[in-house]
Design an enzyme around this catalytic site. Sequence first.
Site, PDB file in Angstrom:
ATOM      1  N   ASN A   8       0.878  -1.169   0.000  1.00 35.39           N
ATOM      2  CA  ASN A   8       0.000   0.000   0.000  1.00 35.39           C
ATOM      3  C   ASN A   8       0.914   1.217   0.000  1.00 35.39           C
ATOM      4  O   ASN A   8       1.509   1.547   1.025  1.00 35.39           O
ATOM      5  CB  ASN A   8      -0.894  -0.026   1.257  1.00 35.39           C
ATOM      6  CG  ASN A   8      -1.712   1.247   1.402  1.00 35.39           C
ATOM      7  OD1 ASN A   8      -1.730   2.093   0.504  1.00 35.39           O
ATOM      8  ND2 ASN A   8      -2.396   1.393   2.527  1.00 35.39           N
ATOM      9  N   GLU A  95      -6.834   4.832   7.904  1.00 30.68           N
ATOM     10  CA  GLU A  95      -6.599   6.255   7.623  1.00 30.68           C
ATOM     11  C   GLU A  95      -7.840   6.887   6.988  1.00 30.68           C
ATOM     12  O   GLU A  95      -8.082   8.078   7.154  1.00 30.68           O
ATOM     13  CB  GLU A  95      -5.351   6.399   6.730  1.00 30.68           C
ATOM     14  CG  GLU A  95      -4.078   6.133   7.543  1.00 30.68           C
ATOM     15  CD  GLU A  95      -2.935   5.512   6.776  1.00 30.68           C
ATOM     16  OE1 GLU A  95      -2.926   5.547   5.540  1.00 30.68           O
ATOM     17  OE2 GLU A  95      -2.030   4.953   7.448  1.00 30.68           O
ATOM     18  N   SER A 208       3.419  -2.162  10.261  1.00 26.51           N
ATOM     19  CA  SER A 208       4.864  -2.255  10.474  1.00 26.51           C
ATOM     20  C   SER A 208       5.431  -3.628  10.141  1.00 26.51           C
ATOM     21  O   SER A 208       6.377  -4.087  10.780  1.00 26.51           O
ATOM     22  CB  SER A 208       5.237  -1.848  11.908  1.00 26.51           C
ATOM     23  OG  SER A 208       4.853  -0.510  12.157  1.00 26.51           O
TER      24      SER A 208
HETATM   25  P1  13P Z   1       3.062   0.347   7.604  1.00 26.41           P
HETATM   26  O1  13P Z   1       3.560  -0.942   7.017  1.00 26.41           O
HETATM   27  O2  13P Z   1       3.792   1.553   7.100  1.00 26.41           O
HETATM   28  O3  13P Z   1       2.948   0.281   9.091  1.00 26.41           O
HETATM   29  O4  13P Z   1       1.549   0.535   7.060  1.00 26.41           O
HETATM   30  C1  13P Z   1       0.678  -0.520   7.174  1.00 26.41           C
HETATM   31  C2  13P Z   1      -0.549  -0.167   6.424  1.00 26.41           C
HETATM   32  O5  13P Z   1      -1.303   0.709   6.813  1.00 26.41           O
HETATM   33  C3  13P Z   1      -0.806  -0.895   5.173  1.00 26.41           C
HETATM   34  O6  13P Z   1      -2.077  -0.625   4.696  1.00 26.41           O
END
Ligand code: 13P
Length: 246
Positions: A8, A95, A208
């Site tokens: 993503n 988000e 993460s």
């Molecule tokens: P990160 O891997 O940057 O923590 O983001 C995870 C995420 O929101 C994938 O949709």
Amino acid sequence: MKKLIAGNWKMNGNLSANHALLAALADALRVKPACDVAVCVPAPYLAQVQSLKAASIDLGSQDVSAHPSGAYTGEVCAAMLKDFGVRYAIVGHSERRQYHAESDALVADKAKAALAEGITPIVCVGETLAERQAGRTEEVVKRQLAAVIHTNGHCISEIVLAYEPVWAIGTGKTASPEEAQSVHSVLRAQLKAATDQSARVKILYGGSMNAANASSLLAQADIDGGLIGGASLKAADFLSIIAAAQ
Ligand code: 13P
């Protein structure tokens, strides 16, 4: 089940950076990997990525409108995504729930709109830190998934689900493999109660995930892949996660 590693990109990238990233991925993935691979890119770059990506990489969007067409300024409908060869659409990312006030019902409608065009929705669920600390993790993810099951009925077997604890996104704090597995097994049981085809639903972990922690997460019984944010922007990191999934 074949694992799925989906990147993503969020609101990152530009023509030249995308070009370099895709060239590195295409080079390494000339031979189709044993897992499925996708990149979910900002809408303006769908055409660019469609033309540059390797055949072994599927294309995804980061959102889709709940409406099929019409007066919805700024929105992108599933049929438009289809025009650019989109296979997956992320819906209900935290988000969007957080910054765009997307409700469980809207997320469920978006999943339905994607399915109507033959696009696989990657439905994101996950609890905030406050919800986890209050012992409400199960209740929250079950409520979020229940809305999608309610709206989509037997088509629920066609979705991909992603468990993304909000406190683990972009923070460097990953759920431990055991913490993630315990939520994944709750989601698996909920899917099982909703459809006799639940075994085909992939449940991805996101938050993460990186080259160092991918193998232990992906080794869990109900973790069928990853939804990768930051680490999907660096070819070497994304490729290590793909390698861990094979
Ligand atoms: P990160 O891997 O940057 O923590 O983001 C995870 C995420 O929101 C994938 O949709």
